[in-house]
Design an enzyme around this catalytic site. Structure first.
Site, PDB file in Angstrom:
ATOM      1  N   PRO A  89      -6.690  51.160 -98.741  1.00 47.33           N
ATOM      2  CA  PRO A  89      -5.893  52.365 -98.953  1.00 47.33           C
ATOM      3  C   PRO A  89      -4.952  52.713 -97.810  1.00 47.33           C
ATOM      4  CG  PRO A  89      -8.206  52.922 -98.609  1.00 47.33           C
ATOM      5  CD  PRO A  89      -8.137  51.434 -98.803  1.00 47.33           C
ATOM      6  N   ASN A  90      -3.769  53.123 -98.218  1.00 41.13           N
ATOM      7  CA  ASN A  90      -2.703  53.637 -97.344  1.00 41.13           C
ATOM      8  C   ASN A  90      -1.989  52.572 -96.524  1.00 41.13           C
ATOM      9  OD1 ASN A  90      -3.023  56.412 -98.135  1.00 41.13           O
ATOM     10  ND2 ASN A  90      -4.932  56.406 -96.964  1.00 41.13           N
ATOM     11  N   ARG A 142       5.211  55.357 -91.128  1.00 39.73           N
ATOM     12  CA  ARG A 142       4.706  56.513 -90.374  1.00 39.73           C
ATOM     13  C   ARG A 142       3.723  56.028 -89.326  1.00 39.73           C
ATOM     14  NH1 ARG A 142       1.797  59.015 -94.937  1.00 39.73           N
ATOM     15  NH2 ARG A 142       0.556  59.790 -93.223  1.00 39.73           N
ATOM     16  N   TYR A 176      -0.165  52.212 -85.614  1.00 41.81           N
ATOM     17  CA  TYR A 176      -0.174  50.984 -86.408  1.00 41.81           C
ATOM     18  C   TYR A 176       1.061  50.102 -86.228  1.00 41.81           C
ATOM     19  CZ  TYR A 176      -3.891  53.705 -88.613  1.00 41.81           C
ATOM     20  OH  TYR A 176      -5.015  54.455 -88.830  1.00 41.81           O
ATOM     21  N   ASN A 209      -8.574  43.891 -94.578  1.00 40.62           N
ATOM     22  CA  ASN A 209      -8.497  45.181 -93.878  1.00 40.62           C
ATOM     23  C   ASN A 209      -8.820  46.251 -94.913  1.00 40.62           C
ATOM     24  OD1 ASN A 209      -7.929  47.559 -92.595  1.00 40.62           O
ATOM     25  ND2 ASN A 209      -6.011  46.863 -91.672  1.00 40.62           N
ATOM     26  N   ALA A 219      -9.653  52.888 -94.595  1.00 38.51           N
ATOM     27  CA  ALA A 219     -10.697  53.907 -94.395  1.00 38.51           C
ATOM     28  C   ALA A 219     -11.961  53.613 -95.211  1.00 38.51           C
ATOM     29  CB  ALA A 219     -10.146  55.287 -94.743  1.00 38.51           C
ATOM     30  N   GLU A 243     -13.104  40.639 -91.379  1.00 36.81           N
ATOM     31  CA  GLU A 243     -12.643  42.030 -91.367  1.00 36.81           C
ATOM     32  C   GLU A 243     -11.596  42.195 -90.264  1.00 36.81           C
ATOM     33  OE1 GLU A 243     -15.928  44.734 -90.826  1.00 36.81           O
ATOM     34  OE2 GLU A 243     -14.609  46.401 -90.278  1.00 36.81           O
ATOM     35  N   HIS A 255      -8.785  44.953 -88.375  1.00 37.61           N
ATOM     36  CA  HIS A 255      -8.187  46.280 -88.189  1.00 37.61           C
ATOM     37  C   HIS A 255      -7.020  46.166 -87.224  1.00 37.61           C
ATOM     38  CE1 HIS A 255     -11.315  48.123 -90.463  1.00 37.61           C
ATOM     39  NE2 HIS A 255     -12.191  47.403 -89.779  1.00 37.61           N
ATOM     40  N   ARG A 305     -11.230  54.870 -81.034  1.00 41.60           N
ATOM     41  CA  ARG A 305     -10.756  56.036 -81.804  1.00 41.60           C
ATOM     42  C   ARG A 305     -11.936  56.973 -82.147  1.00 41.60           C
ATOM     43  NH1 ARG A 305      -6.764  54.106 -86.403  1.00 41.60           N
ATOM     44  NH2 ARG A 305      -6.371  56.349 -86.393  1.00 41.60           N
TER      45      ARG A 305
HETATM   46  O1  CA2 Z   1      -6.673  50.002 -87.859  1.00 40.19           O
HETATM   47  C1  CA2 Z   1      -6.758  49.714 -89.049  1.00 40.19           C
HETATM   48  O2  CA2 Z   1      -6.257  48.703 -89.536  1.00 40.19           O
HETATM   49  C2  CA2 Z   1      -7.454  50.678 -90.011  1.00 40.19           C
HETATM   50  O3  CA2 Z   1      -8.150  49.905 -90.984  1.00 40.19           O
HETATM   51  C3  CA2 Z   1      -6.366  51.500 -90.665  1.00 40.19           C
HETATM   52  C4  CA2 Z   1      -6.917  52.604 -91.586  1.00 40.19           C
HETATM   53  C5  CA2 Z   1      -7.961  53.436 -90.835  1.00 40.19           C
HETATM   54  O4  CA2 Z   1      -8.521  54.386 -91.727  1.00 40.19           O
HETATM   55  C6  CA2 Z   1      -9.059  52.585 -90.236  1.00 40.19           C
HETATM   56  O5  CA2 Z   1      -9.953  53.408 -89.544  1.00 40.19           O
HETATM   57  C7  CA2 Z   1      -8.464  51.554 -89.291  1.00 40.19           C
HETATM   58  C8  CA2 Z   1      -5.776  53.525 -92.017  1.00 40.19           C
HETATM   59  C9  CA2 Z   1      -4.677  52.848 -92.761  1.00 40.19           C
HETATM   60  C10 CA2 Z   1      -3.561  53.803 -92.944  1.00 40.19           C
HETATM   61  O6  CA2 Z   1      -2.372  53.122 -92.638  1.00 40.19           O
HETATM   62  C11 CA2 Z   1      -1.237  53.867 -92.448  1.00 40.19           C
HETATM   63  C12 CA2 Z   1      -0.173  53.199 -91.892  1.00 40.19           C
HETATM   64  C13 CA2 Z   1       0.984  53.860 -91.639  1.00 40.19           C
HETATM   65  C14 CA2 Z   1       1.104  55.200 -91.955  1.00 40.19           C
HETATM   66  C15 CA2 Z   1       0.027  55.854 -92.510  1.00 40.19           C
HETATM   67  C16 CA2 Z   1      -1.143  55.193 -92.766  1.00 40.19           C
END
Ligand code: CA2
Length: 149
Positions: A10-11, A18, A23, A79, A82, A104, A106, A113
């Protein structure tokens, strides 16, 4: 050509639009290009999949399990976003297909974090975990998967 499945949860479709401080500024299309380049170099093809829906990710794992058993898939770079920190269902899907190698990944260092990101339901059923190397981690995971016997 044997395949590697690269899955994003997700996301991650928002990558590069953003929160570049967390990221980076590369998009998911850039991640796909990096993965294909890395895999092709080693004569593997990439199947790239992103979903914001837990059930779709679970179904993709089931499908991957079948392809792995048929000898058509080397493994999965995943990946889970969340869902990493919440999804017993994804844990059970990976455990349930039996033997499917999942790495896995990230983008951020989840251990640097918030405490809620320190728990992963996926890590116990993954063959390895990469965190904090930005999108290069996907390439590293592909190489790690390919170097497995
Ligand atoms: O660090 C990672 O790759 C995560 O899997 C990213 C997830 C986060 O919930 C994990 O704890 C760590 C979040 C992905 C959201 O990605 C976005 C990227 C750009 C803008 C908004 C969200």
């Amino acid at each position: 050509m044997k395949k590697i499945l690269v899955m994003n949860g997700p996301n991650l479709n928002l990558l590069g639009t953003r929160e570049p401080e967390k990221y980076g500024d590369k998009t998911l299309a850039d991640v796909e290009a990096l993965c294909s380049e890395m895999a092709n170099k080693h004569h593997y093809a990439v199947d790239f999949f992103q979903s914001n829906h837990e059930g779709e990710l679970i179904e993709k794992i089931h499908e991957a399990g079948k392809l792995f058993k048929a000898g058509e898939l080397k493994g999965v770079v995943f990946n889970p976003g969340a869902y990493t920190h919440t999804s017993i269902a994804l844990h059970d899907a990976i455990a349930g297909v039996g033997g499917l190698p999942v790495i896995e990944v990230h983008i951020s260092n989840v251990y640097a974090r918030e405490a809620f990101r320190h728990q992963s339901y996926v890590s116990p059923v993954a063959v390895g975990v990469l965190a904090g190397f930005g999108i290069s981690g996907y390439g590293m995971a592909i190489e790690a998967l390919i170097s497995r016997p």
